[in-house]
Design an enzyme around this catalytic site. Structure first.
Site, PDB file in Angstrom:
ATOM      1  N   ASN A 111      50.845  34.966 -25.079  1.00  0.00           N
ATOM      2  CA  ASN A 111      52.016  35.312 -24.266  1.00  0.00           C
ATOM      3  C   ASN A 111      53.235  34.673 -24.910  1.00  0.00           C
ATOM      4  OD1 ASN A 111      53.938  35.753 -22.341  1.00  0.00           O
ATOM      5  ND2 ASN A 111      52.767  34.893 -20.639  1.00  0.00           N
ATOM      6  N   ARG A 163      50.583  39.846 -24.401  1.00  0.00           N
ATOM      7  CA  ARG A 163      51.149  40.255 -23.109  1.00  0.00           C
ATOM      8  C   ARG A 163      52.531  40.862 -23.345  1.00  0.00           C
ATOM      9  NH1 ARG A 163      54.181  36.829 -18.585  1.00  0.00           N
ATOM     10  NH2 ARG A 163      54.252  38.480 -17.037  1.00  0.00           N
ATOM     11  N   HIS A 201      53.819  42.315 -12.958  1.00  0.00           N
ATOM     12  CA  HIS A 201      52.596  41.545 -12.639  1.00  0.00           C
ATOM     13  C   HIS A 201      51.359  42.440 -12.588  1.00  0.00           C
ATOM     14  CE1 HIS A 201      55.673  39.096 -10.133  1.00  0.00           C
ATOM     15  NE2 HIS A 201      55.486  38.469 -11.273  1.00  0.00           N
ATOM     16  N   ARG A 218      65.627  34.980  -7.202  1.00  0.00           N
ATOM     17  CA  ARG A 218      66.021  36.402  -7.206  1.00  0.00           C
ATOM     18  C   ARG A 218      66.086  36.921  -5.774  1.00  0.00           C
ATOM     19  NH1 ARG A 218      61.253  38.211 -10.873  1.00  0.00           N
ATOM     20  NH2 ARG A 218      61.438  36.608 -12.464  1.00  0.00           N
ATOM     21  N   GLU A 238      45.469  36.144 -15.723  1.00  0.00           N
ATOM     22  CA  GLU A 238      46.016  37.193 -16.579  1.00  0.00           C
ATOM     23  C   GLU A 238      45.510  37.057 -18.016  1.00  0.00           C
ATOM     24  OE1 GLU A 238      50.372  37.956 -14.838  1.00  0.00           O
ATOM     25  OE2 GLU A 238      49.645  35.928 -14.612  1.00  0.00           O
TER      26      GLU A 238
END
Ligand code: AMP
Length: 392
Positions: free
Chosen positions: A7, A88, A177, A236, A379
């Site tokens: 990643n 990723r 996600h 956010r 993940e």
């Protein structure tokens, strides 16, 4: 077979190496502050963590340290043992609905899709190129955060805006996600012992999204064109009246960049609490009697419940609700508050089962109409699984 899960961020590189198909983690680590003063890396091997401060002017240098560590620690004896490297990728647009082997065309597409993820896709391209140089014989794959959501029907991914925004400018819901939603929904189906299921998966971390998963496929998700949609997040805002953006730009003279910064970095829990984007700080604030923290938490929980209720109706019922990611796995109070608000659906919390962090378990009472589960996401493992399938 040795498979590496990677990643890459603009200044970081996280990795985990697996023995597949056993899914055994052999070594993991993270390179930080690449291209910035004070760079270092940490490696975890046999349960022991070591930190090394080294100059990391670019990703090529980080990858060279990585391969040296693999060899010197005898995780591998030769680089040819690495058969697969899974990368990723944040944005796959509507070009990718599954994991693919990276060739020059795929690499060019990922680069082009930087339009949709200007901070993330360019970093992935740099990482892919660095590994290509260092380990040229491994099969490199691209695992997209958006791919799982490509099964959404048009009525769920289109915005009610002029058609050209979609046809010419690619404005639509892509979600995020996806690798996590895919992992936890597959695991939930495994636990339920069937695949014809209606699931609501809640990935709640610093960023967060809720998905409706029907028979193992994404039907709807709360994130949109960008990861600033749906629930309230650390910094956010999530969903809001779009006209606030133009109104505030006119009122204050904010530039698009400043507005983007305000909506992504200065909003959410941080804005409402006035102290932090981290849910642990919000919890501490509530305990200390901070009213703004209590308000932030209320708004946060309400928005999550809104999506669960919406997806319950859209799915026509629900076989299980899953909590995952930093807050979903670890915040006992947030899970309890969400579940208590679902009482109208016959959901009943088992408070002592819920009194855990980061373990897989059912947290609702036996007579709860919908079981709720904590399923820690993985993940990296999902990336390794997909890569193994393409490399074997
Ligand atoms: P993630 O983005 O999935 O890494 O999640 C990060 C978020 O998880 C942080 O912002 C924390 O607020 C939250 N988190 C991690 N550990 C805990 C904990 N023990 N209790 C509450 N929240 C936590």
């Amino acid at each position: 077979m040795k498979v590496l899960s990677v990643n890459c961020g603009s200044s970081s590189l996280k990795f985990q190496m697996y023995e597949m198909p056993e899914e055994k983690v052999l070594i993991s680590g993270v390179f930080e502050r690449i291209g910035i003063d004070g760079s270092f890396y940490t490696i975890k091997l046999n349960g022991e963590k070591t930190k090394k401060e080294v100059a990391l002017p670019n990703h090529d240098v980080a990858v060279n340290y990585l391969t040296e560590e693999l060899l010197s620690n005898h995780v591998i004896e030769s680089l040819d043992e690495i058969k697969g490297i899974g990368h990723r990728i944040v944005a796959g647009g509507d070009k990718f609905d599954k994991t693919v082997v990276i060739d020059d065309k795929v690499l060019a597409d990922i680069d082009y899709l930087s339009l949709l993820a200007p901070l993330h896709n360019p970093a992935a391209v740099v990482g892919i190129k660095a590994f290509r140089k260092a380990v040229p014989n491994a099969v490199a794959t691209a695992v997209f955060d958006t791919a799982f959501h490509q099964t959404m029907p048009k009525e769920n991914y289109l915005y009610p805006v002029p058609e050209e925004w979609y046809t010419k400018y690619s404005v639509r819901r892509y979600g995020a996600h996806g690798t996590s939603h895919k992992y936890v929904s597959a695991r939930m189906n495994e636990i339920l012992g069937r695949t014809d299921t209606k699931l609501i998966t809640c990935h709640i971390g610093n960023g967060g999204s809720i998905s409706a998963v029907l028979n193992g496929k994404c039907l709807n998700t709360s994130m949109g064109f960008t990861p600033n949609a749906g629930i309230i997040m650390g910094s956010r805002c999530g969903d809001m009246d779009a006209t606030i953006v133009t109104y505030m730009m006119e009122q204050t003279g904010m530039s698009p960049k400043e507005m983007d910064n305000a909506l992504n970095k200065q909003s959410g829990l941080l804005a409402v609490s006035g102290i932090s984007s981290d849910s642990r700080d919000i919890e501490d604030g509530i305990k200390a009697g901070n009213a703004k923290c209590a308000l932030a938490q209320k708004m946060f929980v309400n928005r999550i419940v809104d999506f669960i209720a919406k997806y319950y109706v859209e799915l026509g019922g629900c076989d299980a609700i899953v909590f995952t990611a930093g807050i979903g796995e670890n915040s006992i109070s947030t899970r309890a508050e969400i579940i208590e608000k679902l009482a109208v659906l016959g959901v009943k919390l088992d408070a002592s089962a819920n009194d855990v962090r980061g373990v897989e378990r059912c947290i609702t009472a036996k007579d709860s109409k919908i079981p709720c589960w904590i399923i820690p996401t993985d993940e990296e493992l999902m990336i390794a699984r997909d890569t193994y399938e393409l490399a074997k």
